[in-house]
Scaffold this motif. Structure first.
Motif, PDB file in Angstrom:
ATOM      1  N   GLY A  60     -34.341 -34.757 -94.306  1.00 22.46           N
ATOM      2  CA  GLY A  60     -33.710 -33.436 -94.233  1.00 22.46           C
ATOM      3  C   GLY A  60     -32.327 -33.367 -94.862  1.00 22.46           C
ATOM      4  O   GLY A  60     -31.786 -32.277 -95.050  1.00 22.46           O
ATOM      5  N   ALA A  61     -31.750 -34.526 -95.203  1.00 22.64           N
ATOM      6  CA  ALA A  61     -30.352 -34.543 -95.651  1.00 22.64           C
ATOM      7  C   ALA A  61     -30.151 -33.837 -96.988  1.00 22.64           C
ATOM      8  O   ALA A  61     -29.147 -33.158 -97.196  1.00 22.64           O
ATOM      9  CB  ALA A  61     -29.847 -35.979 -95.754  1.00 22.64           C
ATOM     10  N   ILE A  62     -31.109 -33.993 -97.888  1.00 21.36           N
ATOM     11  CA  ILE A  62     -30.917 -33.433 -99.225  1.00 21.36           C
ATOM     12  C   ILE A  62     -31.362 -31.967 -99.258  1.00 21.36           C
ATOM     13  O   ILE A  62     -30.729 -31.124 -99.900  1.00 21.36           O
ATOM     14  CB  ILE A  62     -31.640 -34.304-100.279  1.00 21.36           C
ATOM     15  N   ALA A  63     -32.413 -31.656 -98.498  1.00 16.59           N
ATOM     16  CA  ALA A  63     -32.903 -30.267 -98.427  1.00 16.59           C
ATOM     17  C   ALA A  63     -31.808 -29.323 -97.948  1.00 16.59           C
ATOM     18  O   ALA A  63     -31.740 -28.166 -98.353  1.00 16.59           O
ATOM     19  CB  ALA A  63     -34.108 -30.186 -97.491  1.00 16.59           C
ATOM     20  N   HIS A  64     -30.946 -29.834 -97.117  1.00 21.08           N
ATOM     21  CA  HIS A  64     -29.883 -29.014 -96.560  1.00 21.08           C
ATOM     22  C   HIS A  64     -28.967 -28.429 -97.643  1.00 21.08           C
ATOM     23  O   HIS A  64     -28.368 -27.383 -97.473  1.00 21.08           O
ATOM     24  CB  HIS A  64     -29.160 -29.878 -95.503  1.00 21.08           C
ATOM     25  N   PHE A  65     -28.959 -29.068 -98.833  1.00 22.92           N
ATOM     26  CA  PHE A  65     -28.129 -28.544 -99.923  1.00 22.92           C
ATOM     27  C   PHE A  65     -28.922 -27.755-100.965  1.00 22.92           C
ATOM     28  O   PHE A  65     -28.401 -27.427-102.024  1.00 22.92           O
ATOM     29  CB  PHE A  65     -27.362 -29.695-100.600  1.00 22.92           C
ATOM     30  N   ALA A  66     -30.197 -27.459-100.672  1.00 29.51           N
ATOM     31  CA  ALA A  66     -30.982 -26.612-101.581  1.00 29.51           C
ATOM     32  C   ALA A  66     -30.334 -25.230-101.638  1.00 29.51           C
ATOM     33  O   ALA A  66     -29.743 -24.772-100.661  1.00 29.51           O
ATOM     34  CB  ALA A  66     -32.418 -26.509-101.071  1.00 29.51           C
ATOM     35  N   ASN A  67     -30.464 -24.574-102.799  1.00 32.08           N
ATOM     36  CA  ASN A  67     -29.857 -23.241-102.986  1.00 32.08           C
ATOM     37  C   ASN A  67     -30.123 -22.301-101.824  1.00 32.08           C
ATOM     38  O   ASN A  67     -29.233 -21.646-101.300  1.00 32.08           O
ATOM     39  CB  ASN A  67     -30.442 -22.581-104.242  1.00 32.08           C
ATOM     40  N   ILE A  68     -31.391 -22.223-101.434  1.00 35.11           N
ATOM     41  CA  ILE A  68     -31.798 -21.192-100.474  1.00 35.11           C
ATOM     42  C   ILE A  68     -31.187 -21.416 -99.089  1.00 35.11           C
ATOM     43  O   ILE A  68     -31.055 -20.471 -98.305  1.00 35.11           O
ATOM     44  CB  ILE A  68     -33.351 -21.119-100.385  1.00 35.11           C
ATOM     45  N   MET A  69     -30.775 -22.647 -98.798  1.00 37.82           N
ATOM     46  CA  MET A  69     -30.283 -22.940 -97.444  1.00 37.82           C
ATOM     47  C   MET A  69     -29.019 -22.158 -97.091  1.00 37.82           C
ATOM     48  O   MET A  69     -28.799 -21.814 -95.946  1.00 37.82           O
ATOM     49  CB  MET A  69     -30.049 -24.441 -97.262  1.00 37.82           C
ATOM     50  N   GLU A  70     -28.225 -21.859 -98.109  1.00 41.74           N
ATOM     51  CA  GLU A  70     -27.021 -21.076 -97.855  1.00 41.74           C
ATOM     52  C   GLU A  70     -27.400 -19.699 -97.294  1.00 41.74           C
ATOM     53  O   GLU A  70     -26.825 -19.221 -96.316  1.00 41.74           O
ATOM     54  CB  GLU A  70     -26.264 -20.917 -99.166  1.00 41.74           C
ATOM     55  N   ILE A  91     -34.205 -30.749 -91.053  1.00 40.36           N
ATOM     56  CA  ILE A  91     -33.327 -30.008 -91.967  1.00 40.36           C
ATOM     57  C   ILE A  91     -32.330 -29.170 -91.160  1.00 40.36           C
ATOM     58  O   ILE A  91     -31.146 -29.087 -91.496  1.00 40.36           O
ATOM     59  CB  ILE A  91     -34.151 -29.117 -92.926  1.00 40.36           C
ATOM     60  N   LEU A  92     -32.797 -28.577 -90.056  1.00 44.22           N
ATOM     61  CA  LEU A  92     -31.913 -27.737 -89.234  1.00 44.22           C
ATOM     62  C   LEU A  92     -30.812 -28.555 -88.563  1.00 44.22           C
ATOM     63  O   LEU A  92     -29.678 -28.089 -88.442  1.00 44.22           O
ATOM     64  CB  LEU A  92     -32.722 -26.973 -88.182  1.00 44.22           C
ATOM     65  N   THR A  93     -31.118 -29.787 -88.145  1.00 44.74           N
ATOM     66  CA  THR A  93     -30.049 -30.606 -87.545  1.00 44.74           C
ATOM     67  C   THR A  93     -29.094 -31.088 -88.640  1.00 44.74           C
ATOM     68  O   THR A  93     -27.884 -31.062 -88.460  1.00 44.74           O
ATOM     69  CB  THR A  93     -30.589 -31.829 -86.764  1.00 44.74           C
ATOM     70  N   GLU A  94     -29.635 -31.480 -89.789  1.00 40.98           N
ATOM     71  CA  GLU A  94     -28.769 -31.932 -90.885  1.00 40.98           C
ATOM     72  C   GLU A  94     -27.828 -30.820 -91.329  1.00 40.98           C
ATOM     73  O   GLU A  94     -26.694 -31.078 -91.713  1.00 40.98           O
ATOM     74  CB  GLU A  94     -29.613 -32.408 -92.080  1.00 40.98           C
ATOM     75  N   SER A  95     -28.319 -29.581 -91.291  1.00 44.09           N
ATOM     76  CA  SER A  95     -27.487 -28.482 -91.792  1.00 44.09           C
ATOM     77  C   SER A  95     -26.557 -27.940 -90.717  1.00 44.09           C
ATOM     78  O   SER A  95     -25.785 -27.021 -90.978  1.00 44.09           O
ATOM     79  CB  SER A  95     -28.361 -27.372 -92.357  1.00 44.09           C
ATOM     80  N   GLY A  96     -26.645 -28.491 -89.513  1.00 39.96           N
ATOM     81  CA  GLY A  96     -25.736 -28.071 -88.458  1.00 39.96           C
ATOM     82  C   GLY A  96     -26.154 -26.784 -87.757  1.00 39.96           C
ATOM     83  O   GLY A  96     -25.448 -26.292 -86.882  1.00 39.96           O
TER      84      GLY A  96
END
Lengths: 232, 81
Positions: A60-70, A91-96
């Motif tokens: 999930g660490a890299i997905a968190h920086f995908a464009n759409i995540m913002e 991904i949700l925990t990695e993205s906070g």
């Protein structure tokens, strides 16, 4: 009333989710590509399971920086419903968006099996169709499902009803023997404080039709739909 | 140009299932005096930057944003010319 399912490189459960929304719930649903920079008018976003970006570095660490995540973070902050399943939870925990982290399973093995879960909080838009303490059977399939969070945070999560599902035995008793992966407090699924973002390791989309032997999972999607209609 | 050598390890309070398994294997190989085995990641990279302070700032930022998960991990690094 539209559902959106995000596809990252390496997602592999998006079609199961799509099938459940389209053919079981009979609701409009669209895929969302990870590289998109705009988010259409959705009422619920699903982050599906899989191995986004090969689970490199950390799941999930890299997905968190995908464009759409913002955009998805904005959507969640504005109260939109977001459900992360398995890799989606990571991904949700990695993205906070959700507290804690998911580590390698205690026994270092990939676990793929049906598993009983105890419903701990029914006052969320995802679990409102269940009874408190109800035992539901939903399969897990993961290598990194060992949920961890510090003691202080765990206490505050308990207090604010953020623990949604816990691994248990068939009778609904939560004990160490029924903890498949070493998760703290047998946690299988949690939500944020506002209760509009949920993450869970088990796969409800895989048990959403009687023909597949069990439809315990469909009630999560039906609950989202019912609550979406209420909000509107 | 600097080379950054970065170590990412689990925080002391976090259980390390891999470390535990390796410790068990070491004990079965009769290395019975070993304990507290912890496994981490080693990352190295080159950074095109003349100023060491700036390079260090970048490494810090990268570690906090992506290379380590601050919920469960800590990091340390050194910069070599």
């Amino acid at each position: 009333m539209k559902f959106g399912i995000v596809i990252f490189p390496g997602s592999n459960c998006e079609r199961d989710c799509y099938h459940v929304i389209k053919n079981v719930l009979h609701q409009p649903v669209e895929y969302i590509w990870h590289a998109d920079t705009e988010l259409a008018d959705f009422s619920c976003i699903i982050l599906p399971g899989g191995f986004s970006y090969g689970d490199y570095l950390r799941a999930g660490a890299i997905a968190h920086f995908a464009n759409i995540m913002e955009k998805i973070k904005e959507f969640a902050e504005n109260g939109g419903y977001v459900i992360g399943i398995c890799n989606g939870f990571q991904i949700l925990t990695e993205s906070g968006l959700l507290p804690g982290a998911l580590q390698r399973n205690r026994d270092l093995k990939f676990i793929c099996k049906n598993i009983p879960l105890r419903v701990e909080n029914t006052k969320t838009p995802f679990t409102s169709r269940y009874q408190e303490g109800q035992v539901v059977n939903i399969p897990v399939a993961h290598m990194e499902g060992n949920y961890t969070v510090d003691k202080k945070k765990l206490a505050s999560m308990k207090k604010s009803g953020q623990i949604i599902f816990r691994y248990c035995n068939a009778e609904g008793e939560v004990d160490e023997a029924s903890n498949p992966n070493g998760s703290i407090a047998n946690i299988a699924g949690i939500c944020n404080r506002k209760k509009n973002v949920i993450g869970m390791m088990p796969h409800p989309e895989r048990v959403s039709e009687k023909e597949l032997g069990c439809d315990d999972g469909v009630h999560i999607f039906l609950a989202i739909l019912e609550n979406m209609l209420k909000v509107k | 140009m600097f080379k950054a050598k970065i170590k990412v390890t689990l925080k002391d309070a976090v259980l390390d299932p891999q470390g535990k398994a390796v410790e068990g294997a070491l004990h079965s190989l009769k290395y019975v005096h070993t304990s507290h085995v912890r496994i981490g990641k080693y990352i190295e990279m080159k950074i095109r930057e003349k100023d060491e302070k700036k390079a260090a700032e970048q490494v810090e930022e990268m570690c906090k944003k992506l290379l380590a998960n601050p919920v469960i991990e800590k990091f340390e690094y050194e910069l070599v010319k």
